[in-house]
Design an enzyme around this catalytic site. Sequence first.
Site, PDB file in Angstrom:
ATOM      1  N   GLU A  10      24.414 -65.617  -4.097  1.00  0.00           N
ATOM      2  CA  GLU A  10      23.602 -64.796  -4.984  1.00  0.00           C
ATOM      3  C   GLU A  10      22.224 -64.550  -4.362  1.00  0.00           C
ATOM      4  O   GLU A  10      21.709 -63.443  -4.388  1.00  0.00           O
ATOM      5  CB  GLU A  10      23.500 -65.476  -6.363  1.00  0.00           C
ATOM      6  CG  GLU A  10      22.554 -64.838  -7.340  1.00  0.00           C
ATOM      7  CD  GLU A  10      22.786 -63.351  -7.575  1.00  0.00           C
ATOM      8  OE1 GLU A  10      23.820 -62.804  -7.170  1.00  0.00           O
ATOM      9  OE2 GLU A  10      21.876 -62.711  -8.143  1.00  0.00           O
ATOM     10  N   GLU A  70      19.506 -56.640  -1.208  1.00  0.00           N
ATOM     11  CA  GLU A  70      19.430 -55.417  -2.013  1.00  0.00           C
ATOM     12  C   GLU A  70      18.007 -54.948  -2.259  1.00  0.00           C
ATOM     13  O   GLU A  70      17.778 -53.755  -2.362  1.00  0.00           O
ATOM     14  CB  GLU A  70      20.222 -55.540  -3.322  1.00  0.00           C
ATOM     15  CG  GLU A  70      19.690 -56.523  -4.317  1.00  0.00           C
ATOM     16  CD  GLU A  70      20.497 -56.498  -5.625  1.00  0.00           C
ATOM     17  OE1 GLU A  70      20.655 -57.569  -6.209  1.00  0.00           O
ATOM     18  OE2 GLU A  70      20.921 -55.427  -6.070  1.00  0.00           O
TER      19      GLU A  70
HETATM   20  C1  F6R Z   1      22.946 -57.122  -8.054  1.00  0.00           C
HETATM   21  C2  F6R Z   1      23.570 -56.462  -9.177  1.00  0.00           C
HETATM   22  C3  F6R Z   1      24.970 -56.000  -9.031  1.00  0.00           C
HETATM   23  C4  F6R Z   1      25.718 -56.156 -10.363  1.00  0.00           C
HETATM   24  C5  F6R Z   1      27.115 -55.531 -10.267  1.00  0.00           C
HETATM   25  C6  F6R Z   1      27.898 -55.712 -11.551  1.00  0.00           C
HETATM   26  O1  F6R Z   1      21.655 -57.555  -8.376  1.00  0.00           O
HETATM   27  O2  F6R Z   1      22.958 -56.267 -10.192  1.00  0.00           O
HETATM   28  O3  F6R Z   1      25.633 -56.666  -8.003  1.00  0.00           O
HETATM   29  O4  F6R Z   1      25.816 -57.503 -10.679  1.00  0.00           O
HETATM   30  O5  F6R Z   1      26.985 -54.169  -9.988  1.00  0.00           O
HETATM   31  O6  F6R Z   1      27.245 -55.109 -12.618  1.00  0.00           O
HETATM   32  P1  F6R Z   1      27.612 -55.481 -14.104  1.00  0.00           P
HETATM   33  O7  F6R Z   1      27.203 -56.906 -14.314  1.00  0.00           O
HETATM   34  O8  F6R Z   1      26.801 -54.537 -14.943  1.00  0.00           O
HETATM   35  O9  F6R Z   1      29.084 -55.299 -14.250  1.00  0.00           O
END
Ligand code: F6R
Length: 604
Positions: free
Chosen positions: A479, A486
Amino acid sequence: MCGIVGYIGTKKAVPVLIKGLLSLEYRGYDSSGICVLENNSLEVVKDKGRVKNLEENPILNTLNGNIGIAHTRWATHGIPSKENAHPHLDNSKTFAVVHNGIIENYTDLRNFLENKGYTLISQTDTEVIPNLISYYYSLENDILKAIAKTIKDLKGSYAIEVISPLLKDKIIVARKDSPLVIGIGNGENFIASDIPAVLNYTNKFYFLDDLEISVISKNSIEFYDIDLNKVEKDVKDIEWDCASSEKNGFEDYMLKEIFEQPTSIMETIGSRLKPNEKCYFDDLKIDLKDINRIYIVACGTAMHAGIAAKYAFEHFCKIPVEVDMASEFRYRNPLIDKHTLCIFISQSGETADTIAALKLAKSLGSKTLAVVNVIGSSITRVADYTIYTHAGPEIAVASTKAYTAQVVLLNILAVYFAEILGYSSKELEDFKMEILELPDKVKIILEDTSKIQEFAKEVYSQKDMFFIGRNTDYAVSMEASLKLKEISYIHSEAYAAGELKHGPIALIENGTTVIGIATNPNLVEKTISNLEEVITRGANVMIVTNQELPNINSKLNIEVPKCNPMLSPILSVIPLQLFSYYIAKNKGLDVDKPRNLAKSVTVE
Ligand code: F6R
């Protein structure tokens, strides 16, 4: 990706739309545009780049109309340009459309329209929509019917808003696989891709379902299915307040969200876990005796939360757990059946791959449980069961408080399952108490960030970094590494510390930054040996730990409070979130809106 907003009422539409777009910019920021119904004609203003460019356009000040639609774009079909910016009009300039999603069969539809004599001027998939509406309107002479026929032709995903001088005092919206909420005002109504965009005006919402259409005027909201049968829907009260979607004096949303973690964790624990009581989840009646395997499926940070939580499920519930990326799971014929529980984690509840994986799991007969932050989002309407993280709106593209809330909630869920399965123990009781202590421990970490700021200043110009750890420390390495890439655009990798010698150590050279996470008392010596090995090869090492470390020549040790190793990702990730944040700040980057990314990945 892409954000849409709409307003109908007695206010001037433009300021409401701009405010909504600014709060939806996390969904895309390649271009933006507005269309207002002005003296019964469609006035369109668009610009390339951020919403700020649009906001500065003086024409907007001359628009007084009370009905309008707007869009901020994350480009899929067609380069980011003014021509490709939404809203798009049909050839006769009668229908204006904004669209979030992807029309997969747009080439066929474009050919169809061109054969009928239409000229499409942009490179987008969206432009077929207003022209198809126009085409069907020429046959039907009824806009609602024309829109219903149009969406029957569309393959792919869409949330659309349509305005037209012919509609006069109405906006028509429709959706499939892209989010759309309708905020209910007094003599006015609001439309948005996401709740925070209009939370300033209302707490009452309708959530449009797939293949539904809504006809919205300032005093009424009607719903139809795709065959134009009337549909009744319930209003949902949303408890988030609008302050929670503002920056509140922080320089960036990401920093604010990092500092909100004591509260978001406390809210997520809520009344589910109390001292000396069994865990409790409303409406979660899964027959666990029947379950012999758990899959946790998600994308990105949400998947990392699943990896961090796998340990607690296996340890306390004795059920094997497999964690998979939704984008892989959906295409690999997973071995699941009615004895499998599939848990889907998503902050937004709108991630296309996660939704597809969920639908697949359901179709194969498994039980499905969603762990979601955004209330009423698409995933919650497909899964058999939903439990919510109560992290509040997360606006920064990089997920921080949603991750810790997910890990906390999944650990509580593991305890809940263990209790149902009859595995109570002193260890489990101690674990529960440790969960309750987390908000205070996070506060302690956030009290002093100066050392992390200094280290970030020293290393921000590096090209590569490495994160290593074992067990849950490895989960948090993944993580931390994602966070760094990013928002700071530094290449980084996470490795299980024991894997280093099997290849990656060849990448270590003089001055390479390596971050070690060492919080597991049984493994700390092993990880420290691996860190010694990289120090010997010239690496600059920072260690996040809650253990007594042997003498080691690291540049910096960041101490976090002691806790059960299964919970340590919740604490040790926090200095690492801050590390990425300060590196990106030192590089002068836009932390909340990193390049090429959007918060909600609603396309495959
Ligand atoms: C990284 C981030 C993405 C989301 C991924 C899933 O900081 O935010 O990796 O975790 O796109 O998004 P959700 O949780 O909205 O399904």
